[in-house]
Scaffold this motif. Structure first.
Motif, mmCIF file in Angstrom:
data_model
loop_
_atom_site.group_PDB
_atom_site.id
_atom_site.type_symbol
_atom_site.label_atom_id
_atom_site.label_comp_id
_atom_site.label_asym_id
_atom_site.label_seq_id
_atom_site.Cartn_x
_atom_site.Cartn_y
_atom_site.Cartn_z
ATOM 1 N N GLY A 21 -0.771 64.185 -35.811
ATOM 2 C CA GLY A 21 0.051 63.499 -36.794
ATOM 3 C C GLY A 21 1.291 64.279 -37.153
ATOM 4 N N LEU A 22 2.310 63.566 -37.638
ATOM 5 C CA LEU A 22 3.565 64.169 -38.075
ATOM 6 C C LEU A 22 3.767 63.896 -39.548
ATOM 7 N N ARG A 23 4.306 64.901 -40.246
ATOM 8 C CA ARG A 23 4.665 64.695 -41.652
ATOM 9 C C ARG A 23 5.799 65.665 -41.989
ATOM 10 N N GLU A 24 6.635 65.209 -42.896
ATOM 11 C CA GLU A 24 7.758 66.042 -43.335
ATOM 12 C C GLU A 24 7.352 66.822 -44.572
ATOM 13 N N VAL A 25 7.599 68.124 -44.556
ATOM 14 C CA VAL A 25 7.240 69.009 -45.667
ATOM 15 C C VAL A 25 8.485 69.816 -46.029
ATOM 16 N N GLY A 26 9.181 69.396 -47.093
ATOM 17 C CA GLY A 26 10.372 70.136 -47.515
ATOM 18 C C GLY A 26 11.422 70.154 -46.425
ATOM 19 N N ASP A 27 11.813 71.368 -46.018
ATOM 20 C CA ASP A 27 12.839 71.514 -44.984
ATOM 21 C C ASP A 27 12.220 71.749 -43.620
ATOM 22 N N ALA A 28 10.990 71.286 -43.432
ATOM 23 C CA ALA A 28 10.306 71.447 -42.152
ATOM 24 C C ALA A 28 9.526 70.187 -41.826
ATOM 25 N N VAL A 29 9.119 70.075 -40.562
ATOM 26 C CA VAL A 29 8.246 69.014 -40.087
ATOM 27 C C VAL A 29 6.946 69.652 -39.646
ATOM 28 N N ALA A 30 5.819 69.087 -40.086
ATOM 29 C CA ALA A 30 4.506 69.598 -39.739
ATOM 30 C C ALA A 30 3.872 68.711 -38.694
ATOM 31 N N VAL A 31 3.320 69.340 -37.658
ATOM 32 C CA VAL A 31 2.567 68.631 -36.623
ATOM 33 C C VAL A 31 1.115 69.061 -36.754
ATOM 34 N N ASP A 32 0.251 68.147 -37.162
ATOM 35 C CA ASP A 32 -1.176 68.440 -37.366
ATOM 36 C C ASP A 32 -1.958 68.039 -36.116
ATOM 37 N N VAL A 33 -2.760 68.974 -35.613
ATOM 38 C CA VAL A 33 -3.617 68.719 -34.453
ATOM 39 C C VAL A 33 -5.053 69.010 -34.874
ATOM 40 N N GLY A 34 -5.911 67.966 -34.874
ATOM 41 C CA GLY A 34 -7.288 68.143 -35.307
ATOM 42 C C GLY A 34 -8.260 67.396 -34.428
ATOM 43 N N ASP A 35 -9.525 67.737 -34.594
ATOM 44 C CA ASP A 35 -10.572 67.028 -33.871
ATOM 45 C C ASP A 35 -11.763 66.853 -34.811
ATOM 46 N N GLU A 36 -12.906 66.385 -34.320
ATOM 47 C CA GLU A 36 -14.068 66.077 -35.152
ATOM 48 C C GLU A 36 -15.193 67.096 -34.976
ATOM 49 N N GLY A 37 -14.857 68.255 -34.430
ATOM 50 C CA GLY A 37 -15.868 69.276 -34.220
ATOM 51 C C GLY A 37 -16.174 70.051 -35.477
ATOM 52 N N PRO A 38 -17.122 71.015 -35.392
ATOM 53 C CA PRO A 38 -17.497 71.820 -36.570
ATOM 54 C C PRO A 38 -16.391 72.750 -37.012
ATOM 55 N N GLY A 39 -15.451 73.065 -36.106
ATOM 56 C CA GLY A 39 -14.301 73.870 -36.509
ATOM 57 C C GLY A 39 -14.580 75.356 -36.523
#
Length: 457
Positions: free
Chosen positions: A374-392
């Motif tokens: 996913g992409l989201r804008e945070v202040g003066d930056a853009v965040a790219v979130d990469v996740g899965d459904e594992g235990p982590g």
């Protein structure tokens, strides 16, 4: 620099220094010697004229009464001759020609006293003045060679002093040549070690501005070569890691195409082959760009990056592999909230692509279930979130990193993350961004990239 070459440099320095000293001594000593000789001759002329004046005063009384003196005063220094001529130019007494020469006749004619060099002698002639007329002339002569002979000890002393000066110049020049040549010889030795791969060489300070500047440039060059070699070594490991998944995807495409061809003879496999060729071209470009990134310094080749396009390209590499495992890859490119789409970020497209590939590869290799980006804008930056459904990260797998804790490195990325995450962290830092663990379970890793200042205002 070989011993022979070093000796040649030292010899040139010494020879040049001694030559300069010799020229200086000659320019100073030769005029001084000649001036001393002229002064000695002039001084001897004054002395002869004084002797002639004294002699003229001594014989004046006899000549005024028409008497010829029996003898003349003793001439000093030895070797000086005296002669008295009467008013008619005839030798009255003393050493000389029976008749006066033209110089004596000129004095008898009223020409006044004179000093001249005649026939190798220094001659002084003065008139003997009566009450109303010149009654005679006195001639004093001394060999010029005797004057020069008297100067020989002085000239020898000057030559000895010149020899001492040249010897001192030679000694000083040898010391200076050693001082100047030794740092260069040391640099030559260090350059040889550098050529053999020893990048830890560091020249010592020589106390000479120019040589120290050369040593500083040498140190900088060695450090840059060391850094370049380290980047090249890291490239071999990083490239092999980064190419595993694309190669696996390429192999999967080719195996699927082969299976279709075997199962359905005559089936059209052109689409699969075209996709394989495109994947091969992308692999070639990836290798070239990775090598360029390994050699580049932070901030090189940066510009606007279209994140959605990069994510689409990276996702196409991992979708076949995930599909083969019964997993899915979901892209949410509308989370920024921007009506015109995701704002552009600044960086190197290749570097951003490699960071996202590492994060996706981490989720594919060590995660479970669907992979979400996913992409989201945070202040003066853009965040790219990469996740899965594992235990982590709670399961303690070293490949996934470890959560922040006492003594842990920044951003929760430990040293035990293998090759991929350190590569992603370094490349993100080179682009002015960073990689952090946003959530431990289910795991989410986030890439922050700075916005392009030219984008929208």
């Amino acid at each position: 620099m070989t011993v022979k070459g070093a000796a040649r440099v030292r010899t040139r320095i010494v020879s040049l220094s001694v030559a300069i000293a010799a020229i200086a001594v000659a320019l100073f000593g030769v005029p001084l010697g000649l001036g001393l000789a002229r002064y000695a001759v002039a001084d001897e002329g004054v002395a002869l004229q004084r002797l002639a004046d004294l002699t003229a005063a001594a014989v004046l009384t006899d000549l005024a009464h028409d008497r010829i003196p029996a003898v003349l005063p003793v001439a000093e220094p030895p070797g000086t001759s005296l002669a008295l001529f009467d008013a008619d130019g005839l030798l009255a007494v003393g050493d000389g020609a029976p008749t006066a020469d033209r110089d004596v006749m000129a004095v008898l004619a009223g020409g006044g006293p004179r000093v001249a060099e005649r026939g190798g002698d220094l001659v002084a002639i003065v008139p003997v003045m009566g009450e109303h007329e010149i009654v005679g002339a006195v001639r004093a002569a001394h060999p010029v060679s005797a004057v020069y002979t008297a100067l020989v000890p002085l000239w020898l002393g000057m030559l000895g002093l010149a020899a001492l000066v040249l010897a001192a110049a030679w000694v000083i020049a040898r010391r200076q040549a050693r001082r100047l040549a030794q740092p260069l010889e040391d640099l030559a030795v260090l350059a040889g070690r550098l050529g053999e791969g020893d990048f830890s060489v560091r020249p010592a300070r020589a106390g000479l501005a120019e040589v120290d500047a050369l040593g500083g440039a040498f140190t900088t060059t060695a450090a840059r070569l060391d850094d370049l070699l380290a980047r090249e070594r890291a490239f071999s490991a990083e490239a092999s890691h980064q190419l595993r998944t694309p190669l696996a995807a390429l192999r999967l495409r080719l195996e699927n195409a082969r299976a279709d061809a075997r199962a359905h003879p005559g089936a059209d496999v052109g689409t699969a082959l075209d996709a394989a060729v495109a994947e091969t071209e992308r692999l070639t470009r990836t290798v070239e760009e990775l090598l360029r990134l390994a050699r580049a310094r932070g901030g090189d080749r940066r510009g606007p990056v279209d994140l959605p396009a990069v994510l689409d390209e990276v996702a196409e590499t991992y979708r076949p592999r995930l599909a083969a495992e019964g997993r899915s890859l979901e892209l949410d490119l509308d989370g920024s909230g921007e009506p015109d789409g995701v704002p552009a970020v600044v960086g190197s497209r290749t570097a951003v692509e490699q960071v996202l590939a590492v994060l996706l590869d981490n989720a594919v290799r060590h995660g479970e279930g669907a992979v979400r980006v996913g992409l989201r804008e945070v202040g003066d930056a853009v965040a790219v979130d990469v996740g899965d459904e594992g235990p982590g990260f709670a399961n303690g797998k070293p490949e996934r990193g470890r959560p922040p804790g006492p003594g842990a490195p920044p951003d929760g990325l430990g040293t035990g993350t293998g090759i991929g995450l350190p590569l992603a962290t370094r490349l993100a830092g080179d682009q002015g961004g960073r990689v952090v663990v946003s959530r431990e379970s289910p795991p989410v890793m986030t890439l922050f990239l700075p916005l392009d200042d030219r984008d929208g205002g």
